[in-house]
Design a protein around this motif. Structure first.
Motif, PDB file in Angstrom:
ATOM      1  N   GLN A  22       0.828  -1.159   0.143  1.00 36.50           N
ATOM      2  CA  GLN A  22       0.053  -0.044  -0.043  1.00 36.50           C
ATOM      3  C   GLN A  22       0.908   1.378   0.066  1.00 36.50           C
ATOM      4  O   GLN A  22       0.599   2.261  -0.602  1.00 36.50           O
ATOM      5  N   THR A  62       2.241   1.922  -3.408  1.00 33.10           N
ATOM      6  CA  THR A  62       1.035   2.279  -4.413  1.00 33.10           C
ATOM      7  C   THR A  62       0.635   3.818  -4.044  1.00 33.10           C
ATOM      8  O   THR A  62       0.494   4.477  -5.014  1.00 33.10           O
ATOM      9  N   ARG A  63       0.678   4.091  -2.842  1.00 32.66           N
ATOM     10  CA  ARG A  63       0.463   5.536  -2.559  1.00 32.66           C
ATOM     11  C   ARG A  63       1.629   6.389  -3.235  1.00 32.66           C
ATOM     12  O   ARG A  63       1.457   7.405  -3.877  1.00 32.66           O
ATOM     13  N   LYS A 118       3.464   5.706  -5.917  1.00 32.53           N
ATOM     14  CA  LYS A 118       3.107   5.373  -7.275  1.00 32.53           C
ATOM     15  C   LYS A 118       2.088   6.733  -7.459  1.00 32.53           C
ATOM     16  O   LYS A 118       2.080   7.266  -8.823  1.00 32.53           O
ATOM     17  N   SER A 119       1.107   6.549  -6.875  1.00 34.57           N
ATOM     18  CA  SER A 119      -0.078   7.423  -7.164  1.00 34.57           C
ATOM     19  C   SER A 119       0.473   8.839  -7.033  1.00 34.57           C
ATOM     20  O   SER A 119      -0.073   9.760  -7.850  1.00 34.57           O
ATOM     21  N   ALA A 120       1.060   9.200  -6.054  1.00 37.74           N
ATOM     22  CA  ALA A 120       1.756  10.710  -5.942  1.00 37.74           C
ATOM     23  C   ALA A 120       2.502  10.962  -7.005  1.00 37.74           C
ATOM     24  O   ALA A 120       2.464  12.111  -7.517  1.00 37.74           O
ATOM     25  N   LYS A 155       2.300   9.732 -10.243  1.00 35.49           N
ATOM     26  CA  LYS A 155       1.634   9.937 -11.332  1.00 35.49           C
ATOM     27  C   LYS A 155       0.897  11.265 -11.431  1.00 35.49           C
ATOM     28  O   LYS A 155       0.471  11.857 -12.467  1.00 35.49           O
ATOM     29  N   THR A 156       0.381  11.832 -10.166  1.00 28.60           N
ATOM     30  CA  THR A 156      -0.236  13.070 -10.294  1.00 28.60           C
ATOM     31  C   THR A 156       0.708  14.263 -10.189  1.00 28.60           C
ATOM     32  O   THR A 156       0.284  15.450 -10.467  1.00 28.60           O
TER      33      THR A 156
END
Length: 129
Positions: free
Chosen positions: A117, A120-121, A123-125, A127-128
């Protein structure tokens, strides 16, 4: 161990997962020696060290960033060396060991999920951004 502040939680979770993996080995060894005369149960100490390392601060983020990971290591110890449940000097209770092994496996999988997790956080940060 990843040397970046973005990975502080991952590094601590990694240390906890290593301790859990070690505990799994120790518990399996206890089970294997349940019928060995004179064998004394062993266990792993880690949670107390982690609790001490993060205790007494207002900011968990700051505390985790300051943890010396080289000092946060699991130790194996012999539990109740003078205590024996049986006449042969062994103090392993197979039922307790199996329960502890199941509990530890759940803990390990939970830690692995938490590490996943965190990645994943991140990776998400990324991408944005």
């Amino acid at each position: 161990m990843v040397l970046s502040n973005a990975y502080n939680y991952i590094n601590v979770l990694d240390k906890a997962a290593d301790a859990s993996w070690t505990r799994n080995d120790v518990l399996a060894n206890n089970i294997a020696n349940a019928d060995t005369p004179g064998y004394k149960r062993k266990d792993v100490q880690f949670e107390t060290y982690l609790s001490d390392a993060v205790a007494g601060t207002d900011s968990l983020d700051a505390t985790v960033a300051e943890i010396d990971l080289n000092q946060l290591n699991a130790t194996t110890y012999t539990e109740h060396a003078g205590l024996s449940y049986r006449m042969d000097g062994n103090n392993v209770d197979i039922t307790t060991e199996n329960v502890e092994l199941a509990k530890n496996q759940l803990k390990y999988y939970t830690l692995m999920n938490s590490i996943n997790q965190e990645f994943t956080r991140l990776k998400s940060a990324l991408k944005t951004s």
